[in-house]
Design a protein around this motif. Structure first.
Motif, mmCIF file in Angstrom:
data_model
loop_
_atom_site.group_PDB
_atom_site.id
_atom_site.type_symbol
_atom_site.label_atom_id
_atom_site.label_comp_id
_atom_site.label_asym_id
_atom_site.label_seq_id
_atom_site.Cartn_x
_atom_site.Cartn_y
_atom_site.Cartn_z
ATOM 1 N N ASP A 150 15.297 20.211 54.786
ATOM 2 C CA ASP A 150 16.597 19.722 54.307
ATOM 3 C C ASP A 150 17.076 20.645 53.186
ATOM 4 O O ASP A 150 16.626 20.537 52.046
ATOM 5 C CB ASP A 150 16.429 18.286 53.799
ATOM 6 N N ALA A 187 19.881 20.776 51.737
ATOM 7 C CA ALA A 187 20.789 20.174 50.760
ATOM 8 C C ALA A 187 20.004 19.466 49.660
ATOM 9 O O ALA A 187 20.571 18.850 48.783
ATOM 10 C CB ALA A 187 21.731 19.193 51.450
ATOM 11 N N PHE A 188 18.681 19.574 49.719
ATOM 12 C CA PHE A 188 17.839 18.914 48.729
ATOM 13 C C PHE A 188 18.023 19.581 47.365
ATOM 14 O O PHE A 188 18.057 20.807 47.277
ATOM 15 C CB PHE A 188 16.373 19.016 49.165
ATOM 16 N N PRO A 189 18.150 18.768 46.314
ATOM 17 C CA PRO A 189 18.447 19.360 44.996
ATOM 18 C C PRO A 189 17.238 19.993 44.311
ATOM 19 O O PRO A 189 16.739 19.482 43.329
ATOM 20 C CB PRO A 189 18.973 18.154 44.202
ATOM 21 N N VAL A 190 16.766 21.096 44.845
ATOM 22 C CA VAL A 190 15.683 21.838 44.197
ATOM 23 C C VAL A 190 16.047 23.316 44.133
ATOM 24 O O VAL A 190 16.766 23.824 44.991
ATOM 25 C CB VAL A 190 14.334 21.698 44.946
ATOM 26 N N PRO A 197 19.934 27.043 43.739
ATOM 27 C CA PRO A 197 19.499 25.968 44.649
ATOM 28 C C PRO A 197 19.014 26.573 45.963
ATOM 29 O O PRO A 197 19.581 27.573 46.424
ATOM 30 C CB PRO A 197 20.770 25.160 44.884
ATOM 31 N N ILE A 198 17.989 25.988 46.550
ATOM 32 C CA ILE A 198 17.411 26.549 47.773
ATOM 33 C C ILE A 198 18.469 26.641 48.875
ATOM 34 O O ILE A 198 18.463 27.564 49.692
ATOM 35 C CB ILE A 198 16.175 25.715 48.225
#
Lengths: 290, 265
Positions: free
Chosen positions: B97, B99-102, B146-147
């Protein structure tokens, strides 16, 4: 309501309710519950468990009724049925060819219906409206104690395992490949969900508690690209909504649960429109500046 | 069973799979699959979609339990090997995913979690490992991004960096060359050769035959079972490839998928 706002000084608007014991209690419980649900909502939205949150929060209904009828802490009954519904969902999904969202919908409506039937059948002083819509303004001393204990348990576990749970939501395969037991994390998260639903229904009731479990997370998700910031923003927006919702409810005599969730929804809409990076008007300023 | 390694060398095997069978609710996905890989080797796992490549991977990572047979990584059972940070898995881009905030840094730091205590508080050595890993895949400048803002090739490199930061001796890569740009492909190929030098064992699942020819020392051809296994030059015969791809000579341009429909007819 606007007349009320104008007719009384803003400071009184804030301070006057605090003179009442029941309002101090309601504000404290609502803020705490908002914080707990806000924190968990980050995991729910990132893991894609909104429907699961809906299911568990509805499924606790018969547990609450049975616990009240037997004179047990309502949280115990709610917890048993919350976890029970999750286990049943898992079991039916595994043993049949039915798709997961269908199983979830099927199980939680069944539990919810059982709850409603029990309320109408069991002779007791259970107020159906209170369970369905919550009533932080009328919360009893013993309910406050239960809520405090559960809230601190949930916060403690979430903070302790926040990185493992974050990794589990992001990349469960990697978590497993480095020796983390993702099965335990899965059920830990579901247990926390049940517990949060239990405290959430105190303030907004069973029907709206799912909003507490997803809206703050969704709002925060639009505002940041960092997980830690997301959790902080979700907690702040959720607690703030709860406090403001209780105040509005007090001054304008509207249903407290609805008021809290409406404030949350409004904050979400503001983020949806104006979030710096992910709002729908995000490009406007870029175009104007460029 | 296996022509390349003598039995006394077995103790030094990084990956050891012996007659592994996996079935899903009675449907056999893999049977009698055996494989021995020593330290410092690169092996390609080649087969059609549905031939059992990902099942083999899952079995090596302990995601599915073989119904019979045994698997050892560095001589350890799979769950023990995972606790020892022996295996790193580099996923396909589609499985994540984005859109994950990492941030990129956060993702690579996840490679260190297994070595940290239960609170997962990074120590100086963890930060150094992450920094070094990002340096090797040339993503240091993008570490705070962000990834999801990375390109396909950069994403792949970020997950490779996570595997490097983990310091695992066995690397399992799922279609590492799918959808990456040329610079990333070059960088990865160089890294793989360095890994081999350092004594890592790399298993690459792929259906791209050109990459296998270029830098895999060994090849496993798989179609529900291991059809052929050995040094690339010996195994990569047209006869073996025909067997693997079900009688259709594989066309590297269109990929082996195109032959799948043919087989079903």
């Amino acid at each position: 309501m606007s007349e009320l706002l104008i007719s009384i000084a803003p400071l009184n608007w804030l301070l006057d309710p605090l003179t009442h014991e029941f309002m101090r209690r309601a504000l404290m419980v609502s803020a705490l519950v908002g914080g707990v649900c806000g924190l968990l909502s980050c995991y729910m939205t990132l893991k894609g468990w909104a429907l699961m949150g809906d299911a568990v929060s509805h499924a606790v209904m018969p547990g609450v009724v049975v616990a009240y009828a037997l004179g047990l802490p309502f949280s115990l009954g709610a917890f048993v049925f919350g976890v029970g519904s999750v286990a049943l969902i898992g079991f039916i999904k595994q043993k049949s060819r039915i798709k997961e969202d269908t199983v979830i919908g099927l199980v939680f409506t069944g539990f919810f219906a059982l709850g409603i039937v029990l309320v109408s059948k069991i002779k007791s002083n259970i107020d159906l409206m209170q369970i369905l819509f919550g009533s932080p303004l009328g919360i009893s001393q013993s309910d406050v104690k239960q809520t405090l204990i559960i809230s601190f348990i949930v916060i403690f576990i979430l903070l302790l395992f926040r990185k493992d749970l974050m990794l589990y939501c992001f990349d469960a395969k990697h978590a497993r490949s480095i020796g983390i037991n993702t099965g335990i994390l899965h059920y830990l998260l579901l247990t926390l969900l049940s517990l949060s639903a239990v405290v959430g229904l105190q303030t907004v009731g069973i029907i709206l508690v799912v909003a507490m479990l997803i809206t703050p997370g969704a709002t925060a998700y639009l505002l940041t690209d960092r997980f830690d910031r997301m959790t902080i923003l979700a907690v702040i927006s959720s607690s703030f909504s709860s406090i403001l919702g209780v105040y509005i409810s007090y001054w304008s005599d509207i249903e407290t649960g609805g008021s809290i969730v409406l404030v949350q929804t409004l904050i979400f809409l503001i983020a949806f429109l104006f979030a710096p990076k992910y709002g729908i008007f995000k490009n406007q300023t870029l175009i104007n500046n460029g | 069973m296996n022509p390349i390694f003598k039995s006394h060398e077995k103790d030094f095997m990084r990956i050891e799979a012996d007659q592994v069978c996996v079935d899903y609710n009675g449907t056999v996905a893999l049977y009698d699959a055996s494989l021995n890989l020593k330290a410092g080797s690169i092996c390609g796992l080649v087969g059609m979609n549905g031939a059992g490549k990902s099942t083999f991977f899952k079995a090596l990572m302990g995601f599915v339990r073989p119904s019979t047979g045994k698997i050892r990584l560095n001589g350890l059972r799979v769950n023990q090997a995972q606790k020892d940070q022996t295996v790193a898995y580099v996923p396909q881009n589609e499985g994540i995913d984005y859109a994950f905030p990492v941030s990129v840094w956060d993702v690579v730091m996840m490679g260190r979690y297994g070595a940290m205590n239960i609170f997962r508080i990074p120590r100086e050595s963890d930060r150094r490992a992450v920094f070094h890993a990002l340096e090797r895949v040339d993503l240091l400048d993008l570490r705070n991004r962000p990834i999801g803002s990375l390109s396909g090739g950069q994403r792949k490199r970020a997950f490779l960096a996570r595997a490097i930061a983990q310091r695992a001796s066995v690397l399992l890569l799922d279609e590492p060359f799918a959808g990456v740009d040329v610079p990333t492909e070059k960088l990865m190929a160089e890294l793989f050769l360095q890994f081999r030098q350092e004594g890592h064992t790399i298993l690459i699942s792929t259906h791209d035959l050109n990459h296998v020819r270029d830098f895999c020392d060994f090849v496993v051809l798989i179609n529900k079972t291991v059809l052929a296994y050995g040094e690339t030059s010996e195994v990569f015969t047209s006869e073996n490839l025909n067997k693997t791809f079900g009688g259709m000579p594989p066309n590297p341009l269109s990929g082996p998928e195109s032959s799948k429909n043919f087989v079903n007819e």
